[in-house]
Scaffold this active site. Structure first.
Site, PDB file in Angstrom:
ATOM      1  N   LYS A   1       1.023  -1.234   0.099  1.00 17.04           N
ATOM      2  CA  LYS A   1      -0.444   0.312   0.044  1.00 17.04           C
ATOM      3  C   LYS A   1       1.471   0.871   0.288  1.00 17.04           C
ATOM      4  O   LYS A   1       0.728   2.665  -0.646  1.00 17.04           O
ATOM      5  CB  LYS A   1      -0.675   0.242   1.318  1.00 17.04           C
TER       6      LYS A   1
ATOM      7  N   ARG B   1     -10.126   1.287   8.360  1.00 17.81           N
ATOM      8  CA  ARG B   1      -9.551  -0.272   8.673  1.00 17.81           C
ATOM      9  C   ARG B   1     -10.774  -0.799   9.478  1.00 17.81           C
ATOM     10  O   ARG B   1     -10.157  -1.967   9.816  1.00 17.81           O
ATOM     11  CB  ARG B   1      -8.368  -0.055   9.547  1.00 17.81           C
TER      12      ARG B   1
ATOM     13  N   ARG C   1      11.596  -7.010   6.301  1.00 20.91           N
ATOM     14  CA  ARG C   1      11.508  -5.308   5.765  1.00 20.91           C
ATOM     15  C   ARG C   1      11.874  -5.157   6.461  1.00 20.91           C
ATOM     16  O   ARG C   1      12.009  -5.260   7.795  1.00 20.91           O
ATOM     17  CB  ARG C   1       9.939  -5.301   5.967  1.00 20.91           C
TER      18      ARG C   1
ATOM     19  N   ARG D   1      10.688  -2.308  11.515  1.00 25.07           N
ATOM     20  CA  ARG D   1       9.798  -1.955  12.703  1.00 25.07           C
ATOM     21  C   ARG D   1       9.234  -2.896  13.804  1.00 25.07           C
ATOM     22  O   ARG D   1       9.236  -4.143  13.195  1.00 25.07           O
ATOM     23  CB  ARG D   1       8.538  -1.333  11.758  1.00 25.07           C
TER      24      ARG D   1
ATOM     25  N   ARG E   1      -1.444  -7.984  13.673  1.00 24.16           N
ATOM     26  CA  ARG E   1      -2.216  -7.013  13.289  1.00 24.16           C
ATOM     27  C   ARG E   1      -3.341  -7.642  11.890  1.00 24.16           C
ATOM     28  O   ARG E   1      -3.797  -7.529  11.120  1.00 24.16           O
ATOM     29  CB  ARG E   1      -0.935  -6.547  12.802  1.00 24.16           C
TER      30      ARG E   1
HETATM   31  P1  AMP Z   1       0.667   0.986   8.654  1.00 25.02           P
HETATM   32  O1  AMP Z   1       2.369   1.626   8.112  1.00 25.02           O
HETATM   33  O2  AMP Z   1      -0.202   1.437   7.552  1.00 25.02           O
HETATM   34  O3  AMP Z   1       1.417  -0.776   8.558  1.00 25.02           O
HETATM   35  O4  AMP Z   1       0.167   1.186  10.456  1.00 25.02           O
HETATM   36  C1  AMP Z   1       1.172   0.855  11.430  1.00 25.02           C
HETATM   37  C2  AMP Z   1       0.197   1.402  12.568  1.00 25.02           C
HETATM   38  O5  AMP Z   1      -0.720   2.334  12.344  1.00 25.02           O
HETATM   39  C3  AMP Z   1      -0.928   0.626  12.630  1.00 25.02           C
HETATM   40  O6  AMP Z   1      -0.364  -0.680  12.875  1.00 25.02           O
HETATM   41  C4  AMP Z   1      -1.491   1.260  13.758  1.00 25.02           C
HETATM   42  O7  AMP Z   1      -0.727   0.986  15.140  1.00 25.02           O
HETATM   43  C5  AMP Z   1      -1.258   1.995  12.806  1.00 25.02           C
HETATM   44  N1  AMP Z   1      -2.562   2.951  11.956  1.00 25.02           N
HETATM   45  C6  AMP Z   1      -2.638   3.067  10.679  1.00 25.02           C
HETATM   46  N2  AMP Z   1      -3.450   3.252  10.158  1.00 25.02           N
HETATM   47  C7  AMP Z   1      -4.357   3.495  11.479  1.00 25.02           C
HETATM   48  C8  AMP Z   1      -5.783   3.369  11.273  1.00 25.02           C
HETATM   49  N3  AMP Z   1      -6.822   3.936  10.174  1.00 25.02           N
HETATM   50  N4  AMP Z   1      -6.671   3.572  11.972  1.00 25.02           N
HETATM   51  C9  AMP Z   1      -5.510   2.857  13.973  1.00 25.02           C
HETATM   52  N5  AMP Z   1      -4.438   3.410  13.361  1.00 25.02           N
HETATM   53  C10 AMP Z   1      -4.187   2.803  12.307  1.00 25.02           C
END
Ligand code: AMP
Length: 218
Positions: free
Chosen positions: A23, A98, A136, A163, A174
């Protein structure tokens, strides 16, 4: 019809998909191609944590554990980013919504603003997602993604790090959240509009090409 403006201006693209599906990578490519901002709450939260801001302190524990940040925080931010002048001519929203509550809020905000959106879903099997995330690394400065730690970053010279939420326990959590909350939400979106499905397994350039073709943007 509230949604699906495939082709319409401004381009409000919403990219959904499991962790590791690309994404962020595809969001950045689309953002660069169309000169519209790439909005990723994950990135926003990571930089808030790195800067030690109040927001960073609020979201740190959720992020590290691979939990979702509470909707109360995310929704205030969403309003801010949608109202920013930079988002006027369109945006790529990556990783939002989400869950059903976030989708409902988005629907209401878009209806009130008279905005339309195009939903893209990048698909990837769970096995492939786990494999990708385990290996990653990201640049701590510009968040470019690398498979394996070949550092430093080829784009900006920053250090490559893994990360916290790419560690196995957080990844499992996740992916579980994705299955229990995000997939049912996508079924809800599909009752309202089309979600354009893309296979996330091929190399980055091919996935990008497929997105542009399916969006009639090529
Ligand atoms: P990502 O980089 O998109 O994988 O997001 C990393 C983390 O950010 C997630 O595991 C959540 O803790 C937080 N996060 C990102 N987008 C959202 C969202 N729409 N709602 C809640 N938490 C989010």
């Amino acid at each position: 019809m509230l949604y699906n403006s495939r082709m319409a201006e401004p381009k409000n693209l919403i990219i959904l998909g499991p962790q590791g599906s690309g994404k962020g990578t595809q969001g950045k490519l689309l953002s660069a191609k169309f000169g519209i901002p790439h909005i990723s709450f994950g990135e926003l939260f990571r930089s808030a944590i790195a800067s030690g801001s109040e927001l960073g302190r609020q979201v740190k524990t959720y992020m590290e554990q691979g939990a979702l940040v509470p909707d109360t925080i995310v929704l205030v931010l969403l309003r801010e980013v949608l109202d920013a002048p930079a988002a006027k001519n369109g945006f790529v929203l990556d990783g939002f919504p989400r869950n059903n509550e976030q989708y409902e809020e988005l629907r209401q905000m878009f209806a009130a603003d008279g905005r339309k959106a195009t939903f893209v879903y990048i698909d990837l099997s769970e096995d492939e997602a786990v494999k990708r995330l385990a290996n990653r690394f990201i640049c701590e400065r510009c968040e470019s993604i690398y498979i394996g730690n070949a550092g430093p970053c080829q784009k900006c010279g920053g250090r490559l790090i893994q990360r916290d939420d790419d560690k196995p326990e957080a990844v499992r959590k996740r992916l579980r959240l994705f299955k229990t909350q995000t997939l049912p939400m996508i079924a809800e979106i599909e009752k309202d509009t089309q979600v354009i499905r893309i296979d996330g397994a091929p190399p980055v350039e091919e996935v990008n090409k497929e997105i542009l073709e399916k969006l009639n943007l090529k």
